[in-house]
Enzyme design. Structure first.
Site, PDB file in Angstrom:
ATOM      1  N   ILE A 155      21.963  41.215  40.167  1.00 55.95           N
ATOM      2  CA  ILE A 155      22.855  42.329  40.472  1.00 55.95           C
ATOM      3  C   ILE A 155      23.557  42.080  41.804  1.00 55.95           C
ATOM      4  O   ILE A 155      22.897  41.849  42.827  1.00 55.95           O
ATOM      5  CB  ILE A 155      22.075  43.656  40.551  1.00 55.95           C
ATOM      6  CG1 ILE A 155      21.329  43.908  39.231  1.00 55.95           C
ATOM      7  CG2 ILE A 155      23.016  44.823  40.842  1.00 55.95           C
ATOM      8  CD1 ILE A 155      20.351  45.042  39.306  1.00 55.95           C
ATOM      9  N   GLY A 185      23.453  38.340  49.474  1.00 51.90           N
ATOM     10  CA  GLY A 185      22.666  39.567  49.372  1.00 51.90           C
ATOM     11  C   GLY A 185      22.766  40.281  48.041  1.00 51.90           C
ATOM     12  O   GLY A 185      23.820  40.390  47.473  1.00 51.90           O
ATOM     13  N   SER A 186      21.649  40.801  47.552  1.00 52.99           N
ATOM     14  CA  SER A 186      21.649  41.548  46.302  1.00 52.99           C
ATOM     15  C   SER A 186      20.222  41.823  45.871  1.00 52.99           C
ATOM     16  O   SER A 186      19.316  41.876  46.696  1.00 52.99           O
ATOM     17  CB  SER A 186      22.393  40.785  45.221  1.00 52.99           C
ATOM     18  OG  SER A 186      22.610  41.639  44.121  1.00 52.99           O
ATOM     19  N   ARG A 187      20.027  41.950  44.543  1.00 57.90           N
ATOM     20  CA  ARG A 187      18.682  42.159  44.020  1.00 57.90           C
ATOM     21  C   ARG A 187      18.598  41.615  42.608  1.00 57.90           C
ATOM     22  O   ARG A 187      19.616  41.389  41.938  1.00 57.90           O
ATOM     23  CB  ARG A 187      18.294  43.626  44.075  1.00 57.90           C
ATOM     24  CG  ARG A 187      18.708  44.447  42.884  1.00 57.90           C
ATOM     25  CD  ARG A 187      18.241  45.885  43.031  1.00 57.90           C
ATOM     26  NE  ARG A 187      18.131  46.536  41.742  1.00 57.90           N
ATOM     27  CZ  ARG A 187      18.365  47.827  41.548  1.00 57.90           C
ATOM     28  NH1 ARG A 187      18.713  48.597  42.553  1.00 57.90           N
ATOM     29  NH2 ARG A 187      18.229  48.353  40.343  1.00 57.90           N
TER      30      ARG A 187
END
Length: 218
Positions: A155, A185-187
């Site tokens: 994501i 950056g994210s998940r």
């Protein structure tokens, strides 16, 4: 070792920093100011190198275990309705990555890739409740006979502007090997069978390719 997705960015950044160093040294006679600017530029270069590092990981192959797909912190452990592929209840475990984490995405289980799809979308902050369904994302499902089907979803966050997904349907996935990369950056969300035995806790830090997220008994 640096990830291939960062080679061009690292080269360009290095060139810009070197050129800026030369210009600052030539155009700014105030010593403390020129030194400060150079330090800031050097820190910026170090952060870029840090972001694209690709350390080797020792994955213990086990078809009965799901391992962390990325480095980061566990921010979600809950039962949810998964509506894209399974269309039933699953156990969701989400790992949030800060900009300084390793951003290589690894296969959480070994097996056959049975689903892989990219979705354009928004860039809500990665911890937003709707990020999993509204942000730019890729969804990959891998199946093996021991664990069944496990989904991992990359994501994009507010800073991440590009998701790279290597998984293709019918690929043979090796647990712990690279399945993609998320820039800046994210998940990653995992969706597991409800009878999975979770081995992590909220706010626990995990290492991609090594930390055990869950296991199941045959």
């Amino acid at each position: 070792m640096f990830h291939k997705e960062g080679h061009k960015i690292i080269l360009v950044t290095f060139g810009i920093v070197v050129a800026a160093f030369l210009l600052v040294d030539h155009l700014i006679p105030i010593k403390w100011l020129s030194t400060t600017i150079m330090i800031v530029l050097l820190i910026f270069l170090i952060l870029i190198l840090q972001f694209f590092r690709n350390p080797k990981r020792k994955t213990t192959l086990n078809d009965l275990q799901v391992i962390a797909p990325v480095d980061g912190k566990v921010v979600v452990i809950e039962e949810v309705e998964e509506n894209e592929y399974f269309k039933d209840k699953r156990l969701q475990i989400s790992v949030f990555m800060s900009p300084i984490n390793v951003h290589v995405t690894r296969y959480p289980i070994g097996g056959k890739v049975v689903f892989s799809k990219y979705h354009p979308g928004k860039y809500l902050v990665a911890w937003h409740p709707k990020a999993s369904e509204e942000n730019e994302r890729t969804t990959v499902v891998v199946e093996n006979k021991s664990y069944g089907k496990v989904m991992h979803r990359q994501i994009a966050g507010a800073l991440a502007k590009r998701i790279v997904n290597y998984a293709k349907v019918d690929d043979v996935a090796m647990q712990g090997s690279e399945s993609g990369f998320i820039k800046f950056g994210s998940r990653v969300d995992l969706f597991l069978p409800l009878n999975s035995n979770v081995k992590v806790k909220l706010n626990q830090k995990v290492r991609g390719g090594e930390s055990i997220i869950a296991e199941i008994h045959e």
